[in-house]
Enzyme design. Structure first.
Site, PDB file in Angstrom:
ATOM      1  CG  ASP A 116      53.577  24.001  38.064  1.00 57.64           C
ATOM      2  OD1 ASP A 116      54.232  23.156  38.712  1.00 57.64           O
ATOM      3  OD2 ASP A 116      52.493  23.735  37.514  1.00 57.64           O
ATOM      4  CD  GLU A 117      52.984  21.615  42.938  1.00 61.31           C
ATOM      5  OE1 GLU A 117      52.272  21.822  43.936  1.00 61.31           O
ATOM      6  OE2 GLU A 117      52.846  20.632  42.192  1.00 61.31           O
ATOM      7  CG  ASP A 140      49.681  25.131  42.025  1.00 57.75           C
ATOM      8  OD1 ASP A 140      50.552  25.074  41.133  1.00 57.75           O
ATOM      9  OD2 ASP A 140      48.702  24.353  42.063  1.00 57.75           O
TER      10      ASP A 140
END
Length: 369
Positions: free
Chosen positions: A108-109, A14
């Site tokens: 983003d993850e 993350d």
């Protein structure tokens, strides 16, 4: 833990305050400042907040007005999604150096299954550390990670040592880890379910584990068995490298409310253009067009139309959205418009990727974490 189930090594990576961190990296004058991406002090919603802003209680999905009240020094910047996608692709390229079993959840993850990996490294913890170091060195941003036997536990673990840290929950520690976990942290437990569990005296994983399967099914239906096994560390959702997108959308919040349909049509044309662009980027088309309308009093309305064929052309999307706009008279001035495409042509891809995935991840864990 059950011995007859395949145990995997899963990493959840993350990125730390991703959108805000990209802006601070690209604009050094913003480093150390309370920053909000998206929204403004008068309108809109915060898409992301820097850690400096979070100290004042600024969070994503918070209204810009509330964020500014919480943090008078807050700086608002416009989101640059093309730039975020560019950075995200750089990060994913690092993931693929270690495994092809990468499931992006957003820009983003992502989940990585490193049970078997390209480096031949038996330690998922060391792989996670190496990935984080490379992201910082090659991209210039920090990331946090959680490492465990399944996606559920890995995702929770990635929050524990943020920012720029990681946490490993070893197989023998999973049950104790879940025992003290707040029930709201369990995947699939939303506000309504959490309130119901509170009424039943279920506040932690330990409370949940003390209930029988029959009891949970009686009170939560089919979800009862899911909760029963989840709190026992059993969550067999596989890392899906080719996660099938079910819908695709774009929307805009306006600086001033719109009361004229002529102005709305002008905005819809830009939104339809963005949707068509995203369809082209993802090489998909859809049959169902949905128009999203949020009025000035914050009431939300959606209108949908399903066509007999797949579309990705901007003109057809716009024409369908226009029909939906004129379908019913506006009840108030409008603060947000959005267009989404669903019923996408991804079913064949889904079948192919599922067969490949089952061959790839049916592996027993042979080494320690």
């Amino acid at each position: 833990m059950p011995n007859d189930l395949p145990i995997r090594k899963i990493i959840h990576v993350d990125m730390d305050a991703f959108y805000a961190s990209v802006e601070q990296m690209d604009h050094p004058e913003l480093k150390g400042k309370a920053l909000a991406v998206g929204g403004s002090e008068k309108r809109g919603v915060v898409a992301a907040a820097s850690y400096e802003a979070r100290k004042f209680g600024v969070r994503s999905a918070m209204s810009g007005m509330q964020a500014k009240r919480n943090c008078p020094e807050l700086i608002f910047v416009r989101p640059r999604f093309d730039r975020y996608r560019e950075i995200s692709n750089q990060v994913r390229a690092i993931f693929y150096d270690y495994t092809d079993l990468v499931e992006p959840l957003s820009l983003d993850e992502a989940y990585l299954d490193v049970t078997e990996n390209k480096k031949g490294n038996p330690s998922a913890s060391l792989i996670a550390q190496e990935i984080r170091e490379r992201i910082y060195k090659e991209v210039g941003l920090t990331a946090s990670a959680g490492i465990s036997i399944n996606k559920f536990v890995a995702k929770i673990a990635s929050d524990y040592n943020k920012p720029n840290g990681q946490k490993t929950v070893n197989p023998e520690d999973v049950l104790d880890f879940l025992k003290t976990l707040d029930i709201r942290k369990f995947h699939g437990v939303g506000k309504v379910t959490a309130d119901k569990m509170y009424q039943l005296g279920i506040f932690t994983g330990e409370d949940l584990k003390s209930r029988t399967l029959d009891y949970l099914e009686q009170h939560f239906g089919k979800s009862g068995s899911y909760y029963y096994y989840l709190v026992r560390g059993i969550h067999n959702s596989q890392v899906k490298p080719n996660r099938i997108r079910k819908s695709l959308a774009a929307e805009r919040t306006f600086n001033e409310n719109l009361s004229s349909e002529i102005f709305m049509l002008e905005k819809l044309e830009k939104i339809a253009k963005e949707v068509a662009k995203r369809l082209d980027q993802n090489k998909v088309a859809g049959k169902t067009v949905t128009l999203k309308i949020k009025y000035s009093d914050f009431t939300l309305q959606t209108r949908s139309k399903t066509l007999p064929y797949f579309i990705s052309d901007k003109k057809i999307i716009l024409d369908t959205a226009k029909d939906l706009l004129y379908q019913e008279k506006m009840s108030n001035s409008v603060r947000l418009l959005g267009i989404s495409m669903s019923n996408l042509n991804t079913e064949e891809k889904k079948t192919t990727s599922t067969n490949t995935l089952e061959q790839s991840v049916n592996v027993q864990l042979k080494f320690g974490f």
